[in-house]
Design an enzyme around this catalytic site. Structure first.
Site: not given
Ligand code: SDX
Length: 430
Positions: A268, A307, A363
């Site tokens: 995460h 994702h 990210d």
């Protein structure tokens, strides 16, 4: 004539049941009427990791994973990142509308004048090892804030909730900056109320002997845009933690600590730190094909890719990639970006990633910017937690106001032992 219902036939009994479809969903509780006998509990919906389960109805953030769309309260993330500020966006996420000029001034004032933390917090912050991970420090110190603001337990008092909202959004950067300064063995730099939210954060992190820290405008704006991109993301893992822990009616500081703990995980919010470590291990562009080969062989993951919702390019990753160029004009180019761009180029052409619809997520590029701005890798998930605090609080507010919400307590499918009697120790066999 078509009806918004689902007809379910239980082939064990031949009975049919009609359940309503509302907003594209059926109520799992409507399955409980499907029984084989009167004392039967009824049918459960089994959904590990909630792959296809809506835990709530929400009006905050909308994502279309196939089209790569992200909107906060209906406004496209691209327009908010281009024209808005983080505090303006936090207000929108929390209260549903963009603030008027006067509302924004009052909101910024309230946040700015809550940035100080109780001096006692420095005492237990000093107790951490010099190399304590700043996320571990942040999770524990934000939980500790609940002991300083005991009125926060009055979660159904709107004025108390508003005050804790100001305090949490205002103090997360201070706690984060103090954790950073502690890890560097440097004195704490206090908030400067003349600076913007992002500018003050940079001040508390990087102020040295100068009388007044002057943030670089390009880096200040880039950080504010990164905060906008990370503000909310509907029912992600950490928001689910915020709602679930908050459903026990605990104070918001404890719930935010739980959410930040969930965000800490490498799958995460910890992914941006994992991406930088991955890029460092790859080392150079020519090593990328070998790394991709190992990922396809199941020897690890391409961190920053994939994702649960986006099966297309994460719109935030596109904006971050563009912001990187502006940051590099000030900081100089981070050579890791060449490895990241080559990774992306090869992965997006490779069937393994195409078939699994794996694209760069938020990210993938954020850590490269953060490193170029002088942040150590350990601070990357902290830089995610700071802006996500407004999203966590907005989701918590919405959960408390939802008449359908109760304490979160999932069911289970029990596959363990049937009834059996206690065995005396002397009769047990290994
Ligand atoms: C964030 O939910 C949110 O909104 C989160 C977030 C937010 O703003 O709050 O967007 C922030 O957390 C972004 C995600 C950051 N995490 C990473 O970058 C870590 C690497 N990515 C993954 O581990 C993964 O993609 C997840 C955790 C993000 C999503 O996992 P899922 O939806 O459970 O998908 P999965 O693990 O079931 O994978 C499906 C397939 C599997 O292959 P098969 O078993 O079918 O052969 O895709 C493969 C996985 O092995 N896969 C990957 C991969 N991600 C999934 N293979 C290689 N590299 C990857 N990154």
């Amino acid at each position: 004539m078509a009806k918004d219902t689902l007809t379910i036939t239980d082939n064990r009994t031949g009975k049919s049941y009609e359940v309503p479809i509302e907003h594209g969903a059926i109520r799992a509780l409507d399955l409980r009427q499907i029984k084989v006998a009167d004392d039967d509990f009824g049918i459960l919906a089994y959904d590990p990791a909630f792959m296809n389960t809506a835990s709530c109805r929400s009006r905050i953030t909308y994502i279309d994973g196939d089209k790569g769309i992200l909107r906060y309260r209906g406004y496209p993330i691209e327009e908010l990142a281009e024209q808005g500020t983080y505090l303006e966006t936090a207000y929108l996420i929390l209260y549903g509308e963009l603030p008027t000029a006067r509302e924004l001034d009052e909101w910024v004032h309230n946040i700015t004048y809550h940035t100080f933390i109780h001096e006692n917090i420095k005492k237990f912050m000093d107790g951490f090892h010099y190399d304590a991970h700043p996320m571990g420090i942040l999770v524990s110190t934000v939980a500790a804030l609940s002991t300083f603001y005991t009125e926060a337990k009055n979660i159904f008092d709107p004025e108390s909730r508003r005050k804790q909202t100001h305090r949490l959004i205002a103090k997360m950067p201070t706690l984060a900056a103090f954790a950073y300064r502690h890890s560097r063995g440097m004195p704490y730099a206090y908030p400067d109320n003349d600076l913007s939210y992002a500018g003050n954060f940079l001040n508390m992190l990087f102020k040295m002997t100068e009388a007044k820290y002057q943030p670089n405008r390009t880096l200040e704006r880039a950080l504010d845009v990164l905060f906008i991109l990370h503000a909310d993301h509907e029912q992600n893992c950490s928001t689910n933690a915020m709602r679930s822990v908050g459903s026990s009616h605990v104070d918001p500081y404890s719930a935010v600590a739980a959410a930040a703990a969930a965000l800490y995980g490498p799958l995460h919010g910890g992914a941006n730190e994992a991406v930088l470590r991955m890029l460092g291990e790859i080392g150079s562009k020519d090593k990328v094909p070998g790394f991709i080969k190992r990922v396809k062989a199941g020897e690890g993951r391409l961190m920053g890719f994939g994702h649960r919702v986006y099966k297309n390019y994460d719109p935030r990753a596109k904006i971050i990639k563009r912001a990187a160029e502006e940051v590099f004009e000030v900081t100089g180019k981070n050579p890791l970006i060449d490895i990241a761009v080559e990774l992306e180029r090869i992965a997006l052409e490779d069937d393994y990633f195409i078939q699994r619809k794996l694209y760069p997520n938020v990210d993938f590029y954020s850590g490269i910017i953060y490193e170029a701005m002088g942040f150590p890798m350990e601070m990357f998930p902290v830089l995610f937690a700071i802006p996500r605090t407004s999203g966590w609080i907005a989701q918590w507010d919405e959960m408390l106001a939802d008449p359908e919400q109760k304490i979160a307590r999932p069911r289970q499918v029990y596959l363990g032992s049937a009834l059996r009697k206690f065995v005396p120790r002397e009769k047990r066999r290994a």
